[in-house]
Scaffold this active site. Structure first.
Site, PDB file in Angstrom:
ATOM      1  N   HIS A 131       2.817 -11.383  -3.567  1.00 41.31           N
ATOM      2  CA  HIS A 131       2.565 -10.013  -4.023  1.00 41.31           C
ATOM      3  C   HIS A 131       1.398  -9.386  -3.261  1.00 41.31           C
ATOM      4  CE1 HIS A 131       0.392  -7.315  -6.944  1.00 41.31           C
ATOM      5  NE2 HIS A 131       1.573  -6.734  -6.927  1.00 41.31           N
ATOM      6  N   GLU A 147       2.539  -8.325   0.059  1.00 39.39           N
ATOM      7  CA  GLU A 147       3.312  -7.081  -0.053  1.00 39.39           C
ATOM      8  C   GLU A 147       2.356  -5.869  -0.009  1.00 39.39           C
ATOM      9  OE1 GLU A 147       3.995  -4.294  -3.330  1.00 39.39           O
ATOM     10  OE2 GLU A 147       4.884  -6.156  -4.079  1.00 39.39           O
ATOM     11  N   HIS A 148       1.264  -5.937  -0.772  1.00 40.85           N
ATOM     12  CA  HIS A 148       0.289  -4.830  -0.757  1.00 40.85           C
ATOM     13  C   HIS A 148      -0.290  -4.625   0.644  1.00 40.85           C
ATOM     14  CE1 HIS A 148      -1.049  -3.546  -4.958  1.00 40.85           C
ATOM     15  NE2 HIS A 148       0.042  -4.255  -5.160  1.00 40.85           N
TER      16      HIS A 148
END
Lengths: 421, 422
Positions: free
Chosen positions: B67, B70-71
């Protein structure tokens, strides 16, 4: 989308519109009644769609009703209440796959229109009112819904903030009601609220989908003729007055993250400039709030601005650490100051225009979005296609956007934070 | 290039195994204004221990890193992808789930320009110590937001109760402590491992030109060599880890999740079981069942009750979620009902009703550009095609459902409860 709706009156205070577009596989028939929001009646209006959309006299139990919907390929009848500016809307919808996909060749539009009309006009009753059993069950549902609103802290904080921002106005009334009022509901009072809706509230019917809806208009016209509509309620939406001094309210709850809601107000009538302002300030990922408060300052995961246009309100909301509340509030105010000082580029305006274009051109791809678009147009007494509206928002000068920013006043600040100690 | 058609709903799409290694799925939809494009990798929060042919040993990375990556992928050395999309007006976003990460945009204009942006930034990682550190605050607030969400917590507490070792039990975003261990080198290692095009899928639906799309893919997709990616899924016992998990949070009515743990399935087998168990549980406990209506009328359950399959790479379970003043009683009633149905038999007519409903929901999904694109991506990542669900549903028999109920281990469940804080 060039197919402007063919809105026509079919009964006293009842209007019918439809849009047929072959790209959809589903159809949606929406029926929305509206009334002025008030503490007195909001809660009893909430129970009406709950009592009308789970069974009717021909499908008299929840099980029989749900079974029928499942057999019709996951069709649905839904009902809800909501707040639109100073109004409470009581909406009903029938959504269903089109005839061409029905495995057994059912005439879906006809069947679903009949079921929806049965729900609206022929509920399960005893002694001329709703049954005691269903009233008690749905009273519990209404109370559960009021109580569980607290689970979504972001929307809960906005709902609480509206109490301060619109103090004394209908828009401050919570559209899902209060527990105290819900507990007082009886089969008689719920039935009275239901008849008031059916007989006196203004009503809009919008059908969207790939079906031909002519037969639907006729069925509703005949239905409303039998109801005997009378004394149709007039409703009004007013711009929210600006407080002389910013009002600050803090409430406490067991939470890890604090919620901050800032209510700005403007009495400017330059709608196009206000739309551009909202986009540049906090409406996109290239906006001032996203780029600065989130990306540069790392204060939050979300910080955005949204307009409640007919009320003249722009709401900013964010979730932050308790110790960063003041810092975030000041950062939001600073970003608005930046716009007031003209610290944004022609490129920023161009980005905002592109974002608006993209949003408006997408409306036609969903029957639900088209339906919502025209409900909003009707509410604003300004029925235009997304393309027509888009024209108004292109070419707004930097000066007009600065003037829109200068017209904004910080009216209220609401904070939801953790318990002390 | 393979054309995949379905006679039942009269639709078709293209599946291309591109020379770069990527799989491309193209679903043009006539009459629509928007296009929705996803660039996804078979990499999610469960992929925490892995190696490739180039690595000597397996590595275990901090929770929440997929995650975090992803950012960070949105930024390059000059600007971030949002700045580029701002010029086209597209709505851009990304998400990380248990078993995949996807970058997406939807647009009603400048599709080809947007596709260039998407294919460009996902293939150009740029991480520095400063930009990685900056994200701690933002993701930290995302984690804090979910800590206050009882619906999210009750779900993860249920996964933690069911699973002992499988990383599905870990929150997708990780924890404040775990993300503090993430640095740029770890991000590059994860990127180079999982963002190899042989592990990636491009799925596009709606209003776009197939030929021009393929030209852009030919131009921008950088050929990748298959580097023998291996991910370790820890051996997980079949029985649930803990029977009960209780937490207190701000809420008014207790929330519950009841999860039944199954051994994991793969590909079509997973998809078939997904549909069969969804139909079975809907039939036994769903809104049309005698059980639900009895519980609703007794006040033990309200409108907020759902039951369905939760599955992905390496995990399969059925979860019932709802609100009740007495969640333990709900569990006891559910177990009693499942045993009763097993002994007394299911209703075949009701089975056909639920099968029709499932079919209707699946067919309606083809109505929407976004759901078509998302379904193509997740089905491809799970090793099935987008029409398989409709075919499996149509071919599911009453015998399949009866046999599923017979093989269900009714007592192999965990209950997670969120009680109102004092």
């Amino acid at each position: 989308m060039s197919n402007i709706i063919n809105r026509r009156k079919i009964a006293d205070g009842v209007y019918f519109s439809s849009i047929t577009d072959k790209r959809y596989k589903k159809n949606l028939i929406s029926v929305a009644f509206s009334t002025q929001l008030s503490e007195e009646t909001a809660t009893e209006n909430v129970i009406v769609p709950l009592l009308l959309t789970k069974c009717n006299s021909k499908l008299p139990s929840y099980k029989a009703f749900n079974n029928k919907m499942s057999r019709l390929y996951a069709s649905g009848i839904g009902g809800t209440t909501g707040r639109q500016y100073d109004l409470q809307t009581i909406s009903f919808g029938a959504y269903y796959l089109d005839d061409i996909y029905a495995l057994a060749g059912e005439k879906m539009t006809e069947i679903m229109t009949d079921i929806l009309i049965d729900c609206l006009t022929s509920p399960v009753t005893e002694n001329g009112v709703f049954t005691a059993k269903f009233t008690e069950l749905e009273k519990k549902t209404a109370i559960d819904n009021i109580e569980t609103a607290i689970n979504d802290k972001r929307s809960y904080a906005i709902e609480r903030a509206m109490k301060t921002i619109c103090k004394g106005e209908p828009a401050s009334v919570c559209s899902y009601g209060t527990i105290e009022k819900a507990q007082q509901i009886t089969p008689e009072s719920a039935y009275k609220a239901y008849r008031r809706m059916l007989e006196t509230m203004p009503c809009e019917i919008i059908c969207t989908g790939c079906s031909d809806f002519d037969g639907v208009a006729e069925k509703f016209a005949a239905t409303f003729e039998k109801i005997g509509r009378h004394d149709i309620e007039t409703t009004s939406i007013n711009i929210s007055p600006i407080k002389e001094k910013t009002e600050e309210v803090t409430e406490r709850l067991t939470v890890n993250q604090s919620k901050l809601v800032l209510g700005f107000k403007s009495h400017s009538d330059d709608d196009a400039a206000l739309v551009l302002l909202q986009k540049i300030f906090g409406g996109t990922t290239s906006s001032k709030l996203f780029q600065n408060v989130r990306e540069k300052m790392s204060l939050c995961y979300y910080c955005s601005a949204a307009r409640n246009d007919l009320k003249g309100i722009m709401l900013v909301n964010s979730g932050v650490e308790n110790e960063n509340i003041e810092k975030t509030k000041n950062a939001v105010i600073d970003q608005l100051e930046e716009i007031k000082n003209g610290n944004f580029t022609d490129e920023d305006i161009n980005f905002a225009e592109m974002a608006i274009k993209n949003d408006f051109k997408s409306v036609a791809d969903s029957a639900g979005n088209v339906s919502n678009w025209y409900f909003d147009c009707i509410r604003k007494n300004d029925i235009v296609t997304p393309e027509e509206k888009l024209e108004r928002y292109l070419g707004v000068s930097k000066e007009r956007i600065i003037a829109a920013a200068e017209s904004m006043v910080l009216d209220s600040v609401y904070v939801l934070t953790g318990n002390e100690n | 290039m393979e054309k995949i058609t379905n006679a039942r709903i009269k639709e078709e799409y293209l599946r291309i195994k591109h020379k770069s290694g990527a799989t491309i799925l193209l679903y043009p939809m006539k009459g629509y204004s928007t296009a929705y494009a996803l660039f996804g990798t078979k990499y999610g929060s469960v992929d925490t221990t892995f190696k490739t042919d180039e690595d000597p040993d397996f590595v275990t990375v901090p929770e929440g890193i997929a995650h975090y990556l992803e950012h960070k992928l949105f930024e390059n050395d000059e600007c971030d992808a949002f700045d580029l999309y701002a010029k086209t007006g597209a709505n851009a976003n990304a998400y990380t789930s248990f078993d995949k990460t996807a970058y997406l945009f939807s647009c009603s204009q400048k599709f080809e320009e947007n596709l260039r942006i998407l294919l460009g930034f996902v293939q150009e990682p740029y991480f520095t110590d400063a930009t990685v550190a900056k994200e701690q605050g933002i993701i930290g607030q995302e984690i804090r937001m979910y800590e206050d969400d009882p619906g999210w917590r009750v779900f993860f507490n249920c996964l933690q109760a069911m699973y002992e070792k499988n990383p599905v039990r870990i929150d997708i975003a990780g924890t404040i402590e775990s993300i503090a261990k993430i640095d740029k080198d770890l991000l590059y290692r994860c990127y180079n491992t999982f963002y190899n095009l042989n592990n990636m899928v491009i799925a596009i639906a709606g209003n776009f030109d197939v030929d021009k799309t393929l030209e852009i893919c030919d131009e921008l997709l950088k050929p990748s060599k298959d580097h023998g990616l291996q991910v370790i899924v820890p051996e997980e016992p079949v029985t649930v880890h803990e029977k009960r998990n209780v937490q207190k949070l701000s809420c008014a009515i207790p929330l519950f999740n009841i999860g039944w743990k199954f051994p994991p399935y793969e590909g079509k087998e997973q998809h078939k079981n997904y549909i069969i168990y969804n139909i079975l549980m809907e039939l036994c406990l769903g809104k049309t069942s005698d059980f639900y209506n009895r519980m609703y009328e007794s006040g033990l359950l309200n409108d907020a009750f759902n039951v369905g399959v939760f599955c992905g790479r390496g995990f399969f379970s059925v979860i019932a979620d709802g609100e009740s003043t007495d969640p333990d009683k709900v569990l006891a009633e559910i177990e009693k009902e499942l045993h009763r149905l097993r002994e007394e038999g299911l209703d075949e007519e009701e089975f056909i009703t639920i099968r029709n409903k499932t079919y209707g929901e699946l067919a309606a999904g083809f109505n929407n550009v976004e759901s078509v694109a998302n379904a193509m991506l997740s089905n491809e990542i799970n090793g099935v095609g987008i029409y398989d669900g409709i075919e499996i549903t149509a071919n599911t028999t009453f015998a399949d459902i009866k046999s599923a109920l017979d093989s269900l281990d009714i007592e192999n469940n965990s209950i997670s409860i969120i009680e109102p804080a004092d």
